[in-house]
Enzyme design. Sequence first.
Site, PDB file in Angstrom:
ATOM      1  N   HIS A  98     -16.167  76.698 -26.029  1.00  0.00           N
ATOM      2  CA  HIS A  98     -16.682  75.503 -24.805  1.00  0.00           C
ATOM      3  C   HIS A  98     -17.449  74.846 -26.210  1.00  0.00           C
ATOM      4  O   HIS A  98     -18.102  75.069 -26.999  1.00  0.00           O
ATOM      5  CB  HIS A  98     -17.845  76.045 -23.914  1.00  0.00           C
ATOM      6  CG  HIS A  98     -17.603  77.326 -23.421  1.00  0.00           C
ATOM      7  ND1 HIS A  98     -16.549  77.446 -22.107  1.00  0.00           N
ATOM      8  CD2 HIS A  98     -17.769  78.817 -23.695  1.00  0.00           C
ATOM      9  CE1 HIS A  98     -16.442  78.439 -21.891  1.00  0.00           C
ATOM     10  NE2 HIS A  98     -16.960  79.164 -22.182  1.00  0.00           N
ATOM     11  N   ARG A 193      -9.625  76.756 -23.731  1.00  0.00           N
ATOM     12  CA  ARG A 193      -8.547  77.778 -23.622  1.00  0.00           C
ATOM     13  C   ARG A 193      -7.492  77.496 -25.347  1.00  0.00           C
ATOM     14  O   ARG A 193      -6.689  76.647 -25.129  1.00  0.00           O
ATOM     15  CB  ARG A 193      -7.429  78.754 -22.530  1.00  0.00           C
ATOM     16  CG  ARG A 193      -7.887  78.386 -21.183  1.00  0.00           C
ATOM     17  CD  ARG A 193      -7.080  79.870 -20.544  1.00  0.00           C
ATOM     18  NE  ARG A 193      -7.379  80.365 -19.492  1.00  0.00           N
ATOM     19  CZ  ARG A 193      -7.074  79.427 -18.171  1.00  0.00           C
ATOM     20  NH1 ARG A 193      -5.664  78.115 -17.799  1.00  0.00           N
ATOM     21  NH2 ARG A 193      -7.463  79.801 -17.152  1.00  0.00           N
TER      22      ARG A 193
END
Length: 319
Positions: A98, A193
């Site tokens: 993140h 991802r």
Amino acid sequence: MYDEPLFLKPVLQERIWGGTALRDEFGYEIPSETTGECWGISAHPNGPSSIINGPLQGMTLDEVFNNYRDLFNGDTSDAFPLLTKILDAKRDLSVQVHPNDDYAREKEQQPYGKTECWYILNSEPDAEIVFGHHAQSSAEFREKVDAGEWDQLLRRVKVKPGDFFYVPSGTIHAIGAGIQILETQQSSDITYRVYDYDRRGGDGELRELHIEPSIEVTSYPHKDPLNHYVARQDTTYVKTRLAKETYFSVYHWDVRGQLTHEREEPYLLASVISGEGNIRTKDQENPLKKGDHFIVPATIDQLTIEGDCELVVSHPEGV
């Protein structure tokens, strides 16, 4: 004066890696056999929870936050800052990372990046998480990603119930199969991802990866955050501070009789992770059971929890 906790109706989210533990262990009504996330305390637009008691019943948390700032100690944040989830990983989650606040604002036009933390609720024997990587630089990281050398790149850690992990933005991570966690995080839904085991989504296509932004936001080299637990014990409870970080502080309360808390924090977010009991404030008493989520607003100075139960409690920092 508002003298009642704000109890919340959670939002259940389907995920390709989810299962049925949110129903079987916590009693939630799940939408399918692949339900991965309970957004228990959420004002995020992708799944705001709603108030289920008191005069604000029926309002969503974002509506309450925007219109009743006195309940949140006058918090001037642009949006409610935290999000509490329970996750059921029947299968491995994707390996992901993140961004921090600056990157989220510049690249995603979102108010918050995503720093989070995990309290392990349940885990199968030998279950493990991905927590960090072995690359010393972004160039080495890219090299191993391009070569598909995931076993050499990813750092795996075995877990057990009661373990706690602080996961700052920039940390490569993934929850492994057979684990349920309670997650406290910034109110953000930005996920990049890195690797997804070549899984296909509901449309039959390989799920999207985000290699370039992942490489940009990952921290090099990985360093484990230091945990400094602080415990306060009495004959009828143990209160343990698990984290005191930039965005939040997080605690584990283990009540075996009675716990009285004099609120000094701006407001509290609480989730019951085991057992049952009740919570008393000046003029109100409400039952508690496993799976309940509630907010103790700034208008409550003291609360008492009675029973045999465990809670994960948090509050924002810097408000």
